[in-house]
Design a protein around this motif. Structure first.
Motif, PDB file in Angstrom:
ATOM      1  N   LEU A   1     -39.213 -58.536 -38.358  1.00 64.98           N
ATOM      2  CA  LEU A   1     -40.328 -58.137 -38.865  1.00 64.98           C
ATOM      3  C   LEU A   1     -41.541 -58.012 -37.337  1.00 64.98           C
ATOM      4  O   LEU A   1     -42.279 -58.795 -37.638  1.00 64.98           O
ATOM      5  N   THR A   2     -41.286 -57.715 -36.154  1.00 65.35           N
ATOM      6  CA  THR A   2     -42.217 -58.417 -35.043  1.00 65.35           C
ATOM      7  C   THR A   2     -42.425 -56.981 -33.911  1.00 65.35           C
ATOM      8  O   THR A   2     -41.338 -56.717 -33.434  1.00 65.35           O
ATOM      9  N   LEU A   3     -42.753 -56.871 -33.524  1.00 67.27           N
ATOM     10  CA  LEU A   3     -43.296 -55.717 -32.844  1.00 67.27           C
ATOM     11  C   LEU A   3     -43.287 -56.066 -31.348  1.00 67.27           C
ATOM     12  O   LEU A   3     -43.794 -57.204 -30.778  1.00 67.27           O
ATOM     13  N   VAL A   4     -41.649 -56.572 -30.553  1.00 62.25           N
ATOM     14  CA  VAL A   4     -41.634 -56.855 -29.275  1.00 62.25           C
ATOM     15  C   VAL A   4     -42.355 -55.955 -28.222  1.00 62.25           C
ATOM     16  O   VAL A   4     -42.085 -54.183 -28.303  1.00 62.25           O
ATOM     17  N   ILE A   5     -43.685 -56.179 -27.673  1.00 60.99           N
ATOM     18  CA  ILE A   5     -44.199 -55.419 -26.737  1.00 60.99           C
ATOM     19  C   ILE A   5     -43.864 -55.228 -25.363  1.00 60.99           C
ATOM     20  O   ILE A   5     -43.140 -54.873 -24.499  1.00 60.99           O
ATOM     21  N   ILE A   6     -43.485 -56.751 -24.588  1.00 61.12           N
ATOM     22  CA  ILE A   6     -42.623 -57.043 -23.762  1.00 61.12           C
ATOM     23  C   ILE A   6     -41.221 -58.136 -23.951  1.00 61.12           C
ATOM     24  O   ILE A   6     -41.026 -58.645 -24.810  1.00 61.12           O
ATOM     25  N   ALA A   7     -40.343 -56.862 -23.572  1.00 62.15           N
ATOM     26  CA  ALA A   7     -39.085 -57.671 -24.179  1.00 62.15           C
ATOM     27  C   ALA A   7     -38.461 -58.235 -23.012  1.00 62.15           C
ATOM     28  O   ALA A   7     -38.677 -58.215 -21.511  1.00 62.15           O
ATOM     29  N   TYR A   8     -37.605 -59.122 -23.100  1.00 58.82           N
ATOM     30  CA  TYR A   8     -37.088 -60.277 -22.135  1.00 58.82           C
ATOM     31  C   TYR A   8     -36.058 -59.389 -21.251  1.00 58.82           C
ATOM     32  O   TYR A   8     -35.728 -59.623 -19.877  1.00 58.82           O
ATOM     33  N   SER A   9     -35.198 -58.734 -22.360  1.00 61.09           N
ATOM     34  CA  SER A   9     -34.191 -57.541 -21.919  1.00 61.09           C
ATOM     35  C   SER A   9     -34.820 -56.956 -20.358  1.00 61.09           C
ATOM     36  O   SER A   9     -34.426 -56.431 -19.312  1.00 61.09           O
ATOM     37  N   TRP A  10     -35.899 -55.980 -20.728  1.00 62.95           N
ATOM     38  CA  TRP A  10     -36.363 -55.267 -19.673  1.00 62.95           C
ATOM     39  C   TRP A  10     -36.951 -56.093 -18.517  1.00 62.95           C
ATOM     40  O   TRP A  10     -36.762 -55.829 -17.305  1.00 62.95           O
ATOM     41  N   LEU A  11     -37.098 -57.377 -18.732  1.00 59.51           N
ATOM     42  CA  LEU A  11     -37.782 -58.347 -17.530  1.00 59.51           C
ATOM     43  C   LEU A  11     -37.102 -58.561 -16.966  1.00 59.51           C
ATOM     44  O   LEU A  11     -36.797 -58.352 -15.650  1.00 59.51           O
ATOM     45  N   TYR A  12     -35.543 -58.919 -17.261  1.00 56.79           N
ATOM     46  CA  TYR A  12     -34.237 -59.344 -16.803  1.00 56.79           C
ATOM     47  C   TYR A  12     -33.980 -57.981 -15.784  1.00 56.79           C
ATOM     48  O   TYR A  12     -33.280 -58.297 -15.348  1.00 56.79           O
ATOM     49  N   GLU A  13     -33.797 -56.703 -16.270  1.00 56.01           N
ATOM     50  CA  GLU A  13     -34.275 -55.827 -15.492  1.00 56.01           C
ATOM     51  C   GLU A  13     -33.926 -55.318 -14.908  1.00 56.01           C
ATOM     52  O   GLU A  13     -33.808 -54.817 -13.176  1.00 56.01           O
ATOM     53  N   LYS A  14     -35.500 -55.384 -14.814  1.00 57.92           N
ATOM     54  CA  LYS A  14     -36.189 -54.965 -13.947  1.00 57.92           C
ATOM     55  C   LYS A  14     -36.514 -56.297 -12.702  1.00 57.92           C
ATOM     56  O   LYS A  14     -36.153 -55.580 -11.366  1.00 57.92           O
ATOM     57  N   LEU A  15     -36.364 -57.825 -12.982  1.00 53.33           N
ATOM     58  CA  LEU A  15     -36.822 -58.208 -11.992  1.00 53.33           C
ATOM     59  C   LEU A  15     -35.530 -59.380 -11.466  1.00 53.33           C
ATOM     60  O   LEU A  15     -35.842 -60.225 -10.212  1.00 53.33           O
ATOM     61  N   ALA A  16     -34.454 -59.322 -12.295  1.00 54.99           N
ATOM     62  CA  ALA A  16     -33.435 -60.643 -11.452  1.00 54.99           C
ATOM     63  C   ALA A  16     -33.004 -59.480 -10.151  1.00 54.99           C
ATOM     64  O   ALA A  16     -32.671 -58.421 -10.154  1.00 54.99           O
ATOM     65  N   PHE A  17     -33.238 -60.855  -8.918  1.00 53.90           N
ATOM     66  CA  PHE A  17     -32.327 -60.823  -7.770  1.00 53.90           C
ATOM     67  C   PHE A  17     -31.211 -61.570  -6.925  1.00 53.90           C
ATOM     68  O   PHE A  17     -30.848 -61.438  -5.941  1.00 53.90           O
ATOM     69  N   ILE A  18     -31.140 -62.818  -8.012  1.00 49.20           N
ATOM     70  CA  ILE A  18     -30.075 -63.633  -8.118  1.00 49.20           C
ATOM     71  C   ILE A  18     -28.720 -63.844  -8.661  1.00 49.20           C
ATOM     72  O   ILE A  18     -29.093 -63.292  -9.954  1.00 49.20           O
ATOM     73  N   GLU A  19     -27.759 -63.517  -8.898  1.00 46.88           N
ATOM     74  CA  GLU A  19     -26.974 -64.178 -10.380  1.00 46.88           C
ATOM     75  C   GLU A  19     -26.142 -65.172  -9.668  1.00 46.88           C
ATOM     76  O   GLU A  19     -25.824 -65.340  -8.295  1.00 46.88           O
ATOM     77  N   ILE A  20     -26.567 -66.492 -10.433  1.00 53.56           N
ATOM     78  CA  ILE A  20     -25.938 -67.870 -10.304  1.00 53.56           C
ATOM     79  C   ILE A  20     -25.016 -67.747 -11.555  1.00 53.56           C
ATOM     80  O   ILE A  20     -24.163 -66.993 -12.347  1.00 53.56           O
ATOM     81  N   LYS A  21     -23.896 -67.927 -10.757  1.00 59.71           N
ATOM     82  CA  LYS A  21     -22.455 -68.150 -10.821  1.00 59.71           C
ATOM     83  C   LYS A  21     -22.248 -69.693 -12.023  1.00 59.71           C
ATOM     84  O   LYS A  21     -21.727 -69.284 -12.790  1.00 59.71           O
TER      85      LYS A  21
END
Length: 424
Positions: free
Chosen positions: A57-77
């Motif tokens: 019961l919370t309206l997610v305005i900014i989701a972390y999954s969206w930020l991850y898809e748009k901003l991730a530029f490295i991949e930590i193994k």
């Protein structure tokens, strides 16, 4: 949601055992920090928060999954570094979210319930909000998104980060030496919950106290300044649902009453405590100016009402555990109906602790709704699969609960009126 339901199911007995140990130790050393109704309110508040989160019961305005898809530029193994970076990022974000909630009118409403207890113990830790409507704080996790920490990792860390804040809500652990410079300790968090002027809005960190020391919000607990707990505007109720929305209701009333349209808009985002000039004197609010003047809220309830209230809390847990075990089987949208029933149950039982006459009305709605559900569906959300007479037991409980609430209302109010008359 399913994973969260499983986590809540396993963490409930852990919290209850830890609170029992703290209470027993306090009694043993003649320093009990628990009060009956206050403890019930704290535990009930934690349950309302869990239900809200379970139902999403919370309206997610900014989701972390969206930020991850748009901003991730490295991949930590490395698995270790993924979780370490994620944990630090969540802790850093938590500090700034916490600081925002202590300084902005609207956001304080999301946090006031956590400070509402006039005691300080592990039950106080369970006072979590149900009045956070919008999920906007993921924006503070941009560093984690940039470093490529996956959403599933953050989802795993977040509840762990919250659960790790439980242990330091106690008055029985003193200062911890060198750890005072690394992690948040009971001593530091006692300061955070105090309303003494020197302690207000200090020690906002969740796990690592380095944030407070770096950003100027650290305050050591002083031997000559004992902590006085609570909030400056006392809630004066045991009802956790009411506590969650008291500050919001104050803001709504102030926005409505002021004649200044600019004030109607900006009141929501002004510093905590700010009010429009044209209503400040016309509609005064009682605040605790000197912590030494605090009179802890209490009600003149009988021992039998205390016993009944604990029984109702036990029933709250029974209903919640059934919901968690059968989360998938009940499913949506029926889970909303189940959650509404639990909210009515908590509202009624805690209102009765306040000796509030509305308890009977809410209890009536709860019991009639429950009986109607069973008669229409022929079952109590699948309980008959466990016991063929399960629905009959629920109807029996609802009838007993209504009659007991009605009886306590008549008896307690009559007794209270007699006591007031005698005092006068």
């Amino acid at each position: 949601m399913i994973t969260y339901a499983e986590a809540v199911l396993y963490i409930i007995p852990v919290f209850l055992v830890l609170m029992s140990i703290e209470s027993a130790y306090g009694i043993w050393v003649n320093k009990n920090t628990f009060r009956s109704f206050d403890t019930i309110t704290g535990i009930s508040s934690g349950i309302t928060n869990s239900i809200k989160d379970l139902l999403g019961l919370t309206l997610v305005i900014i989701a972390y999954s969206w930020l991850y898809e748009k901003l991730a530029f490295i991949e930590i193994k490395s698995t270790f570094w993924i979780y370490a970076i994620g944990f630090i990022a969540i802790d850093f974000s938590s500090y700034w979210v916490h600081r925002l909630r202590h300084h902005v009118n609207y956001f304080w409403n999301e946090h006031v319930v956590h400070h509402s207890s006039e005691e300080f113990n592990m039950a106080c830790a369970l006072r979590q909000s149900i009045s956070s409507f919008f999920g906007i704080y993921s924006v503070l996790l941009i560093p984690a998104a940039l470093l490529g920490v996956p959403p599933q990792v953050m989802a795993t860390i977040a509840p762990l980060h919250l659960f790790l804040q439980f242990w330091y809500h106690t008055r029985h652990i003193g200062k911890l030496g060198f750890l005072e410079y690394i992690i948040v300790t009971p001593s530091q968090h006692r300061v955070h919950h105090a309303i003494n002027p020197i302690y207000l809005d200090k020690n906002l960190a969740a796990i690592f106290c380095v944030w407070d020391r770096a950003f100027g919000t650290f305050q050591e607990e002083l031997d000559d300044e004992p902590c006085v707990y609570g909030v400056k505007k006392a809630p004066l109720t045991w009802n956790p649902i009411l506590i969650n929305f008291q500050h919001l209701w104050l803001l709504i009333k102030d926005a409505w009453r002021t004649d200044n349209w600019w004030d109607k808009l900006r009141i929501w985002f002004m510093p905590l405590g700010w009010r429009p000039e044209d209503i400040r004197d016309k509609y005064p609010i009682d605040y605790i100016v000197d912590p030494k003047d605090q009179i802890k809220y209490d009600t003149q309830a009988s021992s039998w009402l205390h016993i009944w209230s604990w029984f109702q809390l036990g029933m709250t847990h029974a209903f919640l555990i059934f919901m968690l075990i059968n989360f998938v089987e009940i499913g949506f949208p029926l889970l909303f109906a189940y959650g509404a029933f639990l909210y009515l149950h908590i509202y009624s039982s805690t209102s009765l602790m306040d000796l509030d006459k509305s308890a009977v009305l809410i209890e009536s709605a709860k019991c009639l709704g429950g009986v109607y559900w069973i008669l229409e569906s022929g079952d109590w959300f699948g309980l008959n699969a466990y016991w063929s007479f399960g629905s009959v037991l629920i109807i029996g409980y609802l009838a007993f609960s209504f009659l007991a609430t009605l009886g306590f209302s008549i008896w307690e109010f009559k007794t209270t009126d007699q006591m007031v008359t005698a005092e006068n």
